[in-house]
Design a protein around this motif. Structure first.
Motif, short mmCIF file in Angstrom:
data_model
loop_
_atom_site.label_atom_id
_atom_site.label_comp_id
_atom_site.label_asym_id
_atom_site.label_seq_id
_atom_site.Cartn_x
_atom_site.Cartn_y
_atom_site.Cartn_z
N GLU A 22 0.83 -1.20 0.00
CA GLU A 22 0.00 0.00 0.00
C GLU A 22 0.87 1.26 0.00
OE1 GLU A 22 -2.46 -0.51 3.41
OE2 GLU A 22 -3.79 -1.99 2.44
N LYS A 23 1.93 1.23 0.80
CA LYS A 23 2.86 2.37 0.81
C LYS A 23 3.55 2.52 -0.53
CE LYS A 23 3.90 2.02 5.77
NZ LYS A 23 4.98 1.68 6.77
N LEU A 24 3.91 1.39 -1.12
CA LEU A 24 4.59 1.41 -2.41
C LEU A 24 3.69 2.03 -3.48
CD1 LEU A 24 7.44 0.37 -3.12
CD2 LEU A 24 6.36 -1.69 -4.03
N ARG A 25 2.42 1.66 -3.48
CA ARG A 25 1.48 2.21 -4.44
C ARG A 25 1.29 3.72 -4.24
NH1 ARG A 25 -1.23 -3.04 -3.77
NH2 ARG A 25 -1.24 -4.08 -5.81
N ALA A 26 1.32 4.15 -2.99
CA ALA A 26 1.18 5.58 -2.71
C ALA A 26 2.42 6.36 -3.15
CB ALA A 26 0.93 5.81 -1.22
N LEU A 27 3.59 5.77 -2.96
CA LEU A 27 4.84 6.44 -3.32
C LEU A 27 5.09 6.42 -4.83
CD1 LEU A 27 7.13 4.99 -0.49
CD2 LEU A 27 6.51 7.40 -0.77
N TYR A 28 4.64 5.34 -5.49
CA TYR A 28 4.91 5.17 -6.92
C TYR A 28 3.60 4.82 -7.63
CZ TYR A 28 9.64 4.78 -5.05
OH TYR A 28 10.81 5.01 -4.37
N PRO A 29 2.69 5.80 -7.76
CA PRO A 29 1.33 5.51 -8.24
C PRO A 29 1.25 5.07 -9.70
CG PRO A 29 1.68 7.88 -8.03
CD PRO A 29 2.87 7.22 -7.41
N ARG A 30 2.28 5.32 -10.50
CA ARG A 30 2.21 4.97 -11.92
C ARG A 30 2.72 3.55 -12.20
NH1 ARG A 30 4.82 7.72 -15.85
NH2 ARG A 30 3.08 7.21 -17.26
N ILE A 31 3.29 2.90 -11.20
CA ILE A 31 3.72 1.51 -11.39
C ILE A 31 2.50 0.59 -11.39
CG2 ILE A 31 4.98 -0.41 -10.34
CD1 ILE A 31 7.03 1.54 -9.31
N GLN A 32 2.45 -0.32 -12.33
CA GLN A 32 1.39 -1.33 -12.38
C GLN A 32 1.84 -2.52 -11.53
OE1 GLN A 32 0.37 -2.05 -16.61
NE2 GLN A 32 1.47 -0.12 -17.03
N LEU A 33 1.42 -2.51 -10.26
CA LEU A 33 1.96 -3.44 -9.28
C LEU A 33 1.06 -4.66 -9.10
CD1 LEU A 33 4.05 -4.08 -7.05
CD2 LEU A 33 2.66 -2.70 -5.49
N HIS A 34 1.68 -5.84 -9.18
CA HIS A 34 1.00 -7.11 -8.94
C HIS A 34 1.73 -7.80 -7.78
CE1 HIS A 34 -0.90 -6.44 -12.84
NE2 HIS A 34 0.32 -6.27 -13.34
N HIS A 35 1.01 -8.13 -6.72
CA HIS A 35 1.66 -8.59 -5.50
C HIS A 35 1.18 -9.99 -5.10
CE1 HIS A 35 1.96 -8.43 -0.86
NE2 HIS A 35 3.14 -8.71 -1.34
N HIS A 36 2.16 -10.83 -4.75
CA HIS A 36 1.85 -12.14 -4.18
C HIS A 36 2.84 -12.40 -3.04
CE1 HIS A 36 0.74 -16.32 -3.76
NE2 HIS A 36 2.01 -16.69 -3.93
N ASN A 37 2.31 -12.69 -1.87
CA ASN A 37 3.16 -12.94 -0.71
C ASN A 37 2.99 -14.39 -0.27
OD1 ASN A 37 4.91 -12.54 1.40
ND2 ASN A 37 3.42 -11.58 2.75
N PRO A 38 3.94 -15.26 -0.59
CA PRO A 38 3.80 -16.67 -0.22
C PRO A 38 3.98 -16.87 1.28
CG PRO A 38 5.97 -16.27 -1.17
CD PRO A 38 5.20 -14.98 -1.31
#
Length: 255
Positions: free
Chosen positions: A116-132
């Motif tokens: 969530e912090k990453l998306r706020a800091l870098y809003p133009r990145i198309q982020l896909h997250h998976h935490n095993p």
């Protein structure tokens, strides 16, 4: 494998500058998948007994010297490396570039709050997250979930943030036939990038004391590891130096 490498401790290190590396990465993300590892003293110690990590290192496109402690030892061995490229610094450069260009990023590991912090800091990145889950690397079905997630989410960048040797083993398991882009084994770099973990002050980094700052920040996890690393690197360096001194001179052999 880059031709601009030098070998020591059984590892072929990338020997160019970070600027040159970033220029290469800009082109490499358009090509069939490859990945980068960031050797430090702890990795060199693990390479002595972990064959899966050795295999992953052999497959890596580049092996970047991540450690300001390791660099002077390499120089004393006659290995020319232009500069240290800490994984945390490279991660910041890649995040800024990805945000500027609106690139895709698959992130394996890190917490939901960090994302969530990453998306706020870098809003133009198309982020896909998976935490095993913890221990996933020993559970084939969880490894397959990671690999499927990486295959199903095309992106220029893949960040592996699950710690060594898990991240390197996972990065090496992705086939260049399945996707394009580049993978980076980044350890705790997302925690640094989002402020979850504070990096050492710049003066400590430049004086090769970042390890001390980290140890005091996480003493239970890191004190034993750093002691183990110290006990490993001194005899390993002496063996490496001795082997180089006793290596036959090709010019004399040919005469």
């Amino acid at each position: 494998m880059s031709s601009d490498t030098n070998e020591a401790f059984g590892v072929s290190f990338y020997s160019g500058s970070k600027a040159a590396l970033l220029a290469c990465i800009r082109e490499a993300v358009k090509q069939p998948y490859s990945f980068v590892v960031t050797p430090n003293v702890d990795h060199l110690a693990q390479l002595q007994y972990n064959h899966e990590l050795r295999e992953a290192y052999a497959k890596a496109r580049w092996r970047l010297c991540d450690s300001r402690v390791l660099l002077p030892l390499l120089h004393r061995l006659g290995v020319h490396i232009e500069e240290v490229i800490p994984g945390s610094d490279l991660t910041m450069d890649l995040l800024e570039w990805a945000n500027d260009e609106g690139l895709g990023l698959v992130l394996i590991g890190a917490t939901t709050s960090e994302c969530e912090k990453l998306r706020a800091l870098y809003p133009r990145i198309q982020l896909h997250h998976h935490n095993p889950p913890m221990g996933f690397i020993n559970r084939p079905e969880e490894v397959q979930r990671c690999l499927q997630f990486i295959r199903e989410h095309p992106s220029e960048l893949v960040f592996y943030a699950v710690g060594a040797p898990r991240q390197e083993i996972l990065a090496a398991a992705v086939s260049s036939r399945d996707r394009t882009g580049m993978g980076f084994c980044i350890g705790a770099s997302i925690s640094f990038a989002t402020g979850s973990i504070k990096r050492a002050p710049r003066w400590m980094q430049m004086n090769k004391l970042e390890w001390l700052h980290r140890m005091f920040s996480e003493p239970r996890r890191l004190a034993r590891r750093y002691l183990h690393d110290a006990l490993f690197i001194v005899p390993a360096y002496l063996r490496e130096r001795s082997a180089r001194h006793h290596k036959p001179d090709p010019a004399k052999q040919d005469s």
